[in-house]
Design a protein around this motif. Structure first.
Motif, mmCIF file in Angstrom:
data_model
loop_
_atom_site.group_PDB
_atom_site.id
_atom_site.type_symbol
_atom_site.label_atom_id
_atom_site.label_comp_id
_atom_site.label_asym_id
_atom_site.label_seq_id
_atom_site.Cartn_x
_atom_site.Cartn_y
_atom_site.Cartn_z
ATOM 1 N N ASN A 35 35.444 43.017 54.405
ATOM 2 C CA ASN A 35 34.251 44.675 53.765
ATOM 3 C C ASN A 35 34.902 44.102 52.429
ATOM 4 O OD1 ASN A 35 32.594 46.222 53.063
ATOM 5 N ND2 ASN A 35 34.093 48.061 54.082
ATOM 6 N N TRP A 36 34.312 44.728 51.180
ATOM 7 C CA TRP A 36 34.671 44.849 49.909
ATOM 8 C C TRP A 36 33.971 46.246 49.188
ATOM 9 C CZ3 TRP A 36 36.639 41.024 47.946
ATOM 10 C CH2 TRP A 36 37.383 39.956 47.937
ATOM 11 N N ALA A 37 32.941 46.978 50.181
ATOM 12 C CA ALA A 37 32.680 48.389 49.325
ATOM 13 C C ALA A 37 33.826 49.353 48.955
ATOM 14 C CB ALA A 37 32.090 49.116 51.123
ATOM 15 N N HIS A 38 35.288 48.982 49.944
ATOM 16 C CA HIS A 38 35.582 50.018 48.780
ATOM 17 C C HIS A 38 36.686 49.660 48.373
ATOM 18 C CE1 HIS A 38 37.632 47.474 51.969
ATOM 19 N NE2 HIS A 38 39.040 47.520 51.144
ATOM 20 N N LEU A 39 36.036 48.290 47.574
ATOM 21 C CA LEU A 39 36.973 47.698 46.311
ATOM 22 C C LEU A 39 36.091 47.381 44.995
ATOM 23 C CD1 LEU A 39 38.828 44.936 48.323
ATOM 24 C CD2 LEU A 39 40.075 46.664 47.529
ATOM 25 N N THR A 40 37.013 47.746 43.431
ATOM 26 C CA THR A 40 36.162 47.088 42.679
ATOM 27 C C THR A 40 35.482 45.846 42.768
ATOM 28 O OG1 THR A 40 38.223 46.350 41.065
ATOM 29 C CG2 THR A 40 37.112 48.718 41.404
ATOM 30 N N SER A 41 33.945 46.626 42.126
ATOM 31 C CA SER A 41 33.282 44.885 41.888
ATOM 32 C C SER A 41 33.935 43.747 41.361
ATOM 33 C CB SER A 41 32.026 45.206 40.824
ATOM 34 O OG SER A 41 32.454 44.832 39.873
ATOM 35 N N GLN A 42 35.221 44.492 40.736
ATOM 36 C CA GLN A 42 35.717 43.560 39.078
ATOM 37 C C GLN A 42 36.953 42.885 40.381
ATOM 38 O OE1 GLN A 42 35.418 46.609 38.591
ATOM 39 N NE2 GLN A 42 35.372 46.601 36.371
ATOM 40 N N THR A 43 37.401 43.900 41.170
ATOM 41 C CA THR A 43 38.196 42.826 42.217
ATOM 42 C C THR A 43 37.417 41.906 43.386
ATOM 43 O OG1 THR A 43 39.535 44.561 42.532
ATOM 44 C CG2 THR A 43 39.933 43.578 43.983
ATOM 45 N N ARG A 44 36.142 42.073 43.822
ATOM 46 C CA ARG A 44 35.472 40.799 44.199
ATOM 47 C C ARG A 44 35.451 39.704 43.559
ATOM 48 N NH1 ARG A 44 29.712 41.610 47.409
ATOM 49 N NH2 ARG A 44 29.916 39.452 48.547
ATOM 50 N N GLU A 45 35.072 40.169 42.012
ATOM 51 C CA GLU A 45 34.961 38.751 41.251
ATOM 52 C C GLU A 45 35.477 38.041 40.877
ATOM 53 O OE1 GLU A 45 32.859 40.935 38.159
ATOM 54 O OE2 GLU A 45 31.325 41.447 39.246
ATOM 55 N N ALA A 46 37.319 38.832 40.844
ATOM 56 C CA ALA A 46 37.861 38.077 40.572
ATOM 57 C C ALA A 46 38.712 37.172 41.662
ATOM 58 C CB ALA A 46 39.180 38.590 40.680
ATOM 59 N N TYR A 47 38.229 37.916 42.890
ATOM 60 C CA TYR A 47 38.277 36.605 44.104
ATOM 61 C C TYR A 47 37.743 36.159 44.269
ATOM 62 C CZ TYR A 47 39.838 35.948 49.274
ATOM 63 O OH TYR A 47 39.729 35.373 50.727
ATOM 64 N N ILE A 48 36.639 35.777 43.864
ATOM 65 C CA ILE A 48 35.637 35.274 44.358
ATOM 66 C C ILE A 48 35.971 33.809 43.372
ATOM 67 C CG2 ILE A 48 33.815 34.090 44.319
ATOM 68 C CD1 ILE A 48 32.709 37.076 45.160
ATOM 69 N N ALA A 49 36.425 34.178 42.125
ATOM 70 C CA ALA A 49 36.086 32.832 41.267
ATOM 71 C C ALA A 49 37.667 32.330 41.009
ATOM 72 C CB ALA A 49 36.854 33.848 40.203
ATOM 73 N N HIS A 50 39.116 32.964 42.348
ATOM 74 C CA HIS A 50 39.880 32.651 42.563
ATOM 75 C C HIS A 50 39.431 31.479 43.939
ATOM 76 C CE1 HIS A 50 44.059 31.884 43.864
ATOM 77 N NE2 HIS A 50 43.734 32.878 44.972
ATOM 78 N N TYR A 51 39.455 31.647 44.653
ATOM 79 C CA TYR A 51 39.331 31.497 45.916
ATOM 80 C C TYR A 51 38.443 29.948 45.946
ATOM 81 C CZ TYR A 51 39.911 31.437 51.192
ATOM 82 O OH TYR A 51 40.295 30.779 52.652
ATOM 83 N N GLN A 52 39.222 28.848 46.960
ATOM 84 C CA GLN A 52 38.339 27.748 46.586
ATOM 85 C C GLN A 52 37.455 27.759 47.907
ATOM 86 O OE1 GLN A 52 41.135 25.040 45.532
ATOM 87 N NE2 GLN A 52 40.582 25.027 43.398
ATOM 88 N N ASP A 53 36.650 27.830 48.259
ATOM 89 C CA ASP A 53 36.146 27.709 49.901
ATOM 90 C C ASP A 53 35.200 25.934 49.644
ATOM 91 O OD1 ASP A 53 34.737 27.941 52.144
ATOM 92 O OD2 ASP A 53 33.840 30.167 51.098
ATOM 93 N N MET A 54 35.978 25.529 50.157
ATOM 94 C CA MET A 54 35.481 23.934 49.739
ATOM 95 C C MET A 54 36.529 23.175 50.934
ATOM 96 S SD MET A 54 36.372 22.836 46.408
ATOM 97 C CE MET A 54 35.853 24.165 45.638
ATOM 98 N N MET A 55 35.624 21.938 51.526
ATOM 99 C CA MET A 55 36.740 21.444 51.733
ATOM 100 C C MET A 55 37.908 20.854 50.710
ATOM 101 S SD MET A 55 36.440 20.668 54.857
ATOM 102 C CE MET A 55 37.012 19.001 55.611
ATOM 103 N N GLY A 56 38.851 20.101 51.199
ATOM 104 C CA GLY A 56 39.832 19.989 50.407
ATOM 105 C C GLY A 56 40.560 21.010 50.003
ATOM 106 N N HIS A 57 41.298 22.292 50.178
ATOM 107 C CA HIS A 57 41.203 23.480 49.174
ATOM 108 C C HIS A 57 42.848 23.542 49.773
ATOM 109 C CE1 HIS A 57 42.460 25.902 53.492
ATOM 110 N NE2 HIS A 57 41.567 25.329 53.884
ATOM 111 N N ARG A 58 43.572 23.956 48.889
ATOM 112 C CA ARG A 58 44.330 24.361 49.011
ATOM 113 C C ARG A 58 45.313 25.805 49.530
ATOM 114 N NH1 ARG A 58 46.561 20.102 49.908
ATOM 115 N NH2 ARG A 58 49.073 20.445 49.196
ATOM 116 N N HIS A 59 44.488 26.700 50.162
ATOM 117 C CA HIS A 59 44.803 28.051 50.548
ATOM 118 C C HIS A 59 46.261 27.812 52.260
ATOM 119 C CE1 HIS A 59 42.864 29.295 47.192
ATOM 120 N NE2 HIS A 59 40.958 29.162 47.516
#
Length: 226
Positions: A127-151
């Protein structure tokens, strides 16, 4: 791994608000498995003073108790207990997370397609509702949702029993125990699959159980965007 017996280990410290949904999702994932693959959940209750124990008992799920206040020690206790009960593959998640219905089947698919010693999965934020849109955008920009990710997420980490014991298991660390374990696997040459097919939905709460865990990461991200 001809005979796969999956032990699902879930640490919990005062998780009465989330444990029932977590266990229901794990049961749904277990029900997707073919009859020749067994799986059972184990909750490790770490000094719970709320209704977590009652809810686990109500769900009919096996549990053990401890008073460690250290997630590394809690995970290790549960995993060694599961291995003694016959688990050959360990799947870790957290009590504030919900696994997807195909969570276990995707792990089995990886194991059968290309033998692996560990699978590092990905997480979706619930749930992103209680977080700022900037936080969501920063998270999505950082997160690699793909095979071979390194998270690396303790809420979505699975591995072979023999490899876990060979590297010494989770260290008694209050945070980053998951990163430490993956490093041990890497250093000893074990095969690791970095998969975005194995998915968990995790809590976006900002009240951290671990000082440097996922909640703390989100809280710091939010703070930097205010």
């Amino acid at each position: 791994m001809a005979d796969i017996k999956i032990g699902i280990v879930i640490p919990a410290h005062n998780e009465a608000m989330t444990i029932s949904d977590c266990l229901a999702s794990v049961q749904t994932a277990i029900e997707q498995l073919p009859s020749n693959i067994s799986a059972y959940p184990l909750v490790v209750l770490d000094d719970c003073t709320d209704d977590t124990l009652a809810l686990v008992e109500n769900a009919g799920v096996d549990y053990i108790e401890c008073d460690y206040h250290c997630v590394g020690k809690v995970r290790d206790l549960g995993i060694r207990h599961a291995i003694k009960k016959g688990a050959t593959w360990i799947a870790c998640t957290d009590a504030d997370s919900i696994v997807t219905p195909d969570w276990l089947m995707e792990q089995v698919t990886h194991i059968k397609q290309q033998p692996t010693d560990m699978i590092c999965g990905v997480v979706d934020v619930d749930n992103w509702a209680h977080l700022t849109s900037q936080t969501r955008e920063a998270y999505i920009a950082h997160y690699q949702d793909m095979m071979g990710h390194r998270h690396i997420h303790g809420a979505n980490l699975s591995f072979r029993d023999e490899a876990y014991l060979a590297v010494g298991g989770f260290a008694p660390l209050p945070c980053h125990e998951d990163v430490d374990l993956v490093k041990k696997f890497e250093n000893q040459g074990y095969a690791i699959t970095w998969s975005n097919h194995v998915r968990v939905i995790t809590s976006s709460r900002l009240e951290a159980r671990a000082n440097e865990g996922f909640a703390a990461f989100l809280a710091n991200l939010e703070k930097s965007n205010l």
